[in-house]
Motif scaffolding. Structure first.
Motif, PDB file in Angstrom:
ATOM      1  N   TYR A 259       0.655  -1.257   0.252  1.00  0.00           N
ATOM      2  CA  TYR A 259      -0.130   0.075  -0.260  1.00  0.00           C
ATOM      3  C   TYR A 259       1.266   0.813  -0.005  1.00  0.00           C
ATOM      4  N   SER A 260      -0.084   2.138  -1.293  1.00  0.00           N
ATOM      5  CA  SER A 260       0.838   3.183  -1.088  1.00  0.00           C
ATOM      6  C   SER A 260       1.047   3.672   0.972  1.00  0.00           C
ATOM      7  N   THR A 261       1.895   5.097   0.760  1.00  0.00           N
ATOM      8  CA  THR A 261       2.583   5.553   2.776  1.00  0.00           C
ATOM      9  C   THR A 261       1.196   6.238   2.511  1.00  0.00           C
ATOM     10  N   GLU A 262       0.340   6.883   1.656  1.00  0.00           N
ATOM     11  CA  GLU A 262      -1.018   7.510   2.397  1.00  0.00           C
ATOM     12  C   GLU A 262      -2.197   6.625   3.558  1.00  0.00           C
ATOM     13  N   ILE A 263      -2.021   5.540   2.572  1.00  0.00           N
ATOM     14  CA  ILE A 263      -3.405   4.167   2.867  1.00  0.00           C
ATOM     15  C   ILE A 263      -2.352   3.827   4.139  1.00  0.00           C
ATOM     16  N   ALA A 264      -1.053   3.398   4.052  1.00  0.00           N
ATOM     17  CA  ALA A 264      -1.143   2.748   4.850  1.00  0.00           C
ATOM     18  C   ALA A 264      -1.048   4.085   6.370  1.00  0.00           C
ATOM     19  N   THR A 265      -0.535   5.310   6.128  1.00  0.00           N
ATOM     20  CA  THR A 265      -0.668   5.882   6.970  1.00  0.00           C
ATOM     21  C   THR A 265      -1.784   5.385   7.463  1.00  0.00           C
ATOM     22  N   ILE A 266      -3.299   5.962   6.995  1.00  0.00           N
ATOM     23  CA  ILE A 266      -4.966   5.641   7.065  1.00  0.00           C
ATOM     24  C   ILE A 266      -5.083   4.729   8.312  1.00  0.00           C
ATOM     25  N   PHE A 267      -4.491   3.394   7.489  1.00  0.00           N
ATOM     26  CA  PHE A 267      -4.690   1.899   8.129  1.00  0.00           C
ATOM     27  C   PHE A 267      -3.773   2.090   9.715  1.00  0.00           C
ATOM     28  N   ALA A 268      -2.342   2.614   9.593  1.00  0.00           N
ATOM     29  CA  ALA A 268      -1.929   2.744  11.174  1.00  0.00           C
ATOM     30  C   ALA A 268      -2.552   3.818  12.137  1.00  0.00           C
ATOM     31  N   ILE A 269      -3.362   4.254  11.668  1.00  0.00           N
ATOM     32  CA  ILE A 269      -4.081   5.666  12.791  1.00  0.00           C
ATOM     33  C   ILE A 269      -5.332   4.059  13.085  1.00  0.00           C
ATOM     34  N   LEU A 270      -5.954   4.371  12.052  1.00  0.00           N
ATOM     35  CA  LEU A 270      -7.406   3.004  12.441  1.00  0.00           C
ATOM     36  C   LEU A 270      -6.950   2.441  13.493  1.00  0.00           C
ATOM     37  N   LEU A 271      -5.447   1.566  13.208  1.00  0.00           N
ATOM     38  CA  LEU A 271      -5.160   0.414  14.497  1.00  0.00           C
ATOM     39  C   LEU A 271      -4.459   0.735  15.100  1.00  0.00           C
ATOM     40  N   THR A 272      -3.489   1.835  15.814  1.00  0.00           N
ATOM     41  CA  THR A 272      -3.222   2.152  17.294  1.00  0.00           C
ATOM     42  C   THR A 272      -4.140   3.368  18.082  1.00  0.00           C
ATOM     43  N   GLU A 273      -3.589   3.008  18.823  1.00  0.00           N
ATOM     44  CA  GLU A 273      -4.207   4.351  19.930  1.00  0.00           C
ATOM     45  C   GLU A 273      -2.935   4.826  19.966  1.00  0.00           C
ATOM     46  N   PRO A 274      -3.758   6.044  20.551  1.00  0.00           N
ATOM     47  CA  PRO A 274      -2.959   7.608  21.122  1.00  0.00           C
ATOM     48  C   PRO A 274      -2.152   7.206  22.604  1.00  0.00           C
ATOM     49  N   LEU A 275      -1.422   6.914  23.007  1.00  0.00           N
ATOM     50  CA  LEU A 275      -0.818   7.398  24.592  1.00  0.00           C
ATOM     51  C   LEU A 275      -2.127   8.832  25.213  1.00  0.00           C
ATOM     52  N   GLN A 276      -2.411   8.773  25.641  1.00  0.00           N
ATOM     53  CA  GLN A 276      -2.978  10.058  26.711  1.00  0.00           C
ATOM     54  C   GLN A 276      -3.078   9.556  27.656  1.00  0.00           C
TER      55      GLN A 276
END
Length: 487
Positions: A259-276
Motif C-alpha cells: 500500500y502507498s504511504t497515504e493508505i498505510a498511514t490511514i490504516f496505522a491510525i485506525l489500528l493504533t491508539e494514541p497514548l493519552q
C-alpha cells in the motif's frame, strides 16, 4: 593636501582624470588609460538633454512634484487592487482544490500526518496482487472497501494533541501478583472497522508455521503439542508486547504489503491508539496526547498485527533453534523452546535474548522457566511431559466448583476469581478439557450441560456469549495466571 587643494586639482582636469592619476601614482593601475564605451557616452548625452528639457519646461516645480506624486499614488493603488484580486483568485483556487480533495481524500487530519497523506503514488500493485489484497489507490476507494463514509473516516482519523474525544474506553484488570493491566477497548464503530481490516486484509497474509496464537486452525493445544515428551522445555515471555509495537511499525507493515504511504498511514491510525493522559479543566474532561501511538490491547486486529510484525523474529528464532537442536513455537507473547539434549541450553538462551533485542522487543525478566524431564513441564497451561494433559490441581478445583454449583447453586461461586458470565466460563473450560483429553473432557461437558439445564440456560444463550466466540482464546488468561502468576 587640504580639501581646497584637492578641489583645485580636480578642477584642472576632471574627477575621473584625477582618480586615474592617483591610482597610477599608488601602483593600482598599469597600462593604458581606460576609455568609456561609446554607448555610455551616448546615454549620458540623452539623459543630460532630458534633464535640460525638464528644467526648461517646468515652470512650477512644486506643482510638478504633486502631479508626479499623484501619478505614483494612482499606480500604487492600481497595483494594490491587482494584487488583491490575484490573492482572492488564489484563495478561491485553493478552496476549490481543498473541497475537491475532501471529496476523495481526508484533507488535514493533523500536523503529524500532513506530509504522509500527500504521498499516494508509491504503492506496489504487484505485491498487493501477490497477497490477493484489495487494491486501494486513494482514500475514496478505501471508504468503499471499508463501507464507511468519508466524513466518518475523517472523524476517526483526525488527530489533535488536546481533545475532548477518545475513540477508546479504558479499564483495568488486576494481576495476580499485584498491579493492573490496562485494556483499551475501541468504540463500537471503530471496532467494526478494525474487524473488517482483519478479515479483508490481515487474515490474507500468511504467518510463520511456528505461530499458534490467534491463527485459524491453531490454538494452545497445537502450541503445546510441539513440545511433547522432551527432555527440556524453556518458556519465556515478551514484556509489554503490544505497547512495543508502535505506529511506525504498523505503518511499515502495510507499506510492506504494497500500500502507498497515504493508505498505510490511514490504516496505522485506525489500528493504533494514541497514548493519552486524562485531565480535567474547569470540570471538562480532556485527553492530552503524550507523543506516541501504539497497538491497543483490546482491538480485534491487534493480535494478528502482532503476529505479522513478528514474522522476522519468528523466522530467526526458528533458524537458531534448529541449528541448536531445539523446537520453537510462539503463542502471542509466550515463547516456548524444547529439546532432547541439555548441552545447548546456555547458547539457546544467549541467542534468544540477542535476537529478541535486535528485533525491537524485550524479555520479561521474571517470566523465564527451564523445566527438565523430571519436573512438571507446562506449555501455555498444558502438561507436555508424556502426553497432553490438564494439571491435576486444576481438574480437582474445577471438579469441586461443579460440585458446589450442583449442590448450592451459582451464588458466590467463581472460577479463577471470575464470577461474571460464570456459566459461559465453565462451559468453555469444560470444552477445553475435552480438546486436551477427550475422555475426561466428555465427563465434564456432560456435567456442565446438566447444570445448564437445571438453571434453564439454553445452548443458544451460551453460544451467544462473547466469552465463547473462541473458548480456547477466552480462557487463555486463566491458564497464564496458573502458569505464570500473571494474566
Amino acid at each position: 593636501m587640504t580639501r581646497q587643494e584637492l578641489y583645485d586639482e580636480i578642477k584642472k582636469s576632471s574627477k575621473d582624470e584625477f582618480i586615474y592619476q592617483e591610482m597610477v601614482k599608488l601602483g593600482f593601475w598599469e597600462g593604458e588609460k581606460p576609455t568609456i564605451p561609446k554607448e555610455l557616452k551616448d546615454r549620458e548625452k540623452e539623459l543630460t538633454k532630458e534633464l535640460e528639457n525638464i528644467s526648461t519646461n517646468i515652470k512650477d516645480p512644486k506643482k510638478a512634484l504633486r502631479q508626479i506624486h499623484k501619478k505614483r499614488m494612482k499606480e500604487a493603488l492600481e497595483k494594490r487592487e491587482e494584487n488583491r484580486k490575484r490573492r482572492e483568485e488564489r484563495a478561491k483556487k485553493r478552496l476549490k482544490e481543498r473541497e475537491k480533495r475532501k471529496e476523495s481524500g481526508l484533507g488535514f487530519i493533523g500536523v503529524n500526518y500532513a506530509k504522509a497523506l500527500k504521498i499516494s503514488n508509491d504503492g506496489n500493485l504487484k505485491r498487493l496482487e501477490e497477497f490477493n489484497l484489495p487494491i486501494i489507490k486513494n482514500t475514496k476507494e478505501l471508504t468503499q472497501v471499508l463501507g464507511i463514509k468519508l466524513s466518518e473516516l475523517r472523524f476517526l482519523t483526525y488527530h489533535s494533541n488536546l481533545t475532548s474525544t477518545s475513540h477508546y474506553v479504558k479499564f483495568k484488570i488486576s494481576k495476580k501478583l499485584g498491579g493492573f493491566r490496562e485494556i483499551s477497548a475501541p468504540m463500537p464503530r471503530l471496532k467494526e472497522i478494525q474487524s473488517q481490516i482483519l478479515e479483508q486484509i490481515l487474515y490474507k497474509i500468511p504467518v510463520e508455521e511456528s505461530v499458534h496464537g490467534f491463527v485459524r486452525g491453531k490454538n494452545i493445544v497445537s502450541n503445546a503439542s510441539v513440545h511433547l515428551n522432551k527432555k527440556v522445555v524453556i518458556n519465556s515471555d515478551l514484556e509489554n508486547f503490544f505497547p512495543t509495537i508502535t505506529f511506525g511499525r504498523v505503518q511499515g507493515l502495510f507499506r510492506d504489503f504494497g500500500y502507498s504511504t497515504e493508505i498505510a498511514t490511514i490504516f496505522a491510525i485506525l489500528l493504533t491508539e494514541p497514548l493519552q493522559k486524562k485531565i480535567t479543566l474547569d470540570d471538562d474532561i480532556y485527553f492530552l496526547y503524550l507523543g506516541q501511538r501504539v497497538l491497543p490491547q483490546g482491538s480485534p486486529a491487534s493480535p494478528m498485527i502482532s503476529n505479522l510484525i513478528c514474522r522476522r523474529l519468528d523466522r530467526r528464532l526458528v533458524g537458531i533453534s534448529k541449528s541448536l537442536g531445539f523446537d520453537y513455537s510462539r503463542y502471542a507473547d509466550d515463547l516456548s523452546f524444547s529439546a532432547n539434549e541439555y548441552q545447548n541450553i546456555p547458547r539457546m538462551l544467549f541467542w534468544m535474548e540477542k535476537i529478541i533485542k535486535e528485533e525491537g522487543f524485550k524479555l520479561h525478566p521474571k517470566k523465564r522457566e527451564i523445566m527438565r524431564k523430571g519436573s512438571s513441564q507446562r506449555v501455555t497451561g498444558i502438561i507436555v511431559n508424556e502426553k497432553l494433559s490438564i494439571p491435576r490441581r486444576d481438574l480437582k478445583r474445577f471438579r469441586a466448583l461443579l460440585y458446589q454449583i450442583e449442590k448450592y447453586g451459582l451464588d458466590g461461586k467463581n472460577w479463577h476469581g471470575k464470577n461474571r458470565d460464570l456459566m459461559a466460563t465453565i462451559w468453555g473450560y469444560a470444552n477445553f478439557i475435552k480438546m486436551v483429553d477427550s475422555k475426561k473432557g466428555e465427563v465434564f461437558v456432560n456435567r456442565v450441560k446438566n447444570i445448564l439445564e437445571n438453571h434453564r440456560i439454553s445452548d443458544e444463550e451460551i453460544k451467544n456469549s462473547t466469552k465463547l466466540i473462541n473458548p480456547v482464546e477466552s480462557i487463555m488468561n486463566i491458564f497464564k495466571k496458573g502458569e505464570n502468576g500473571d494474566s
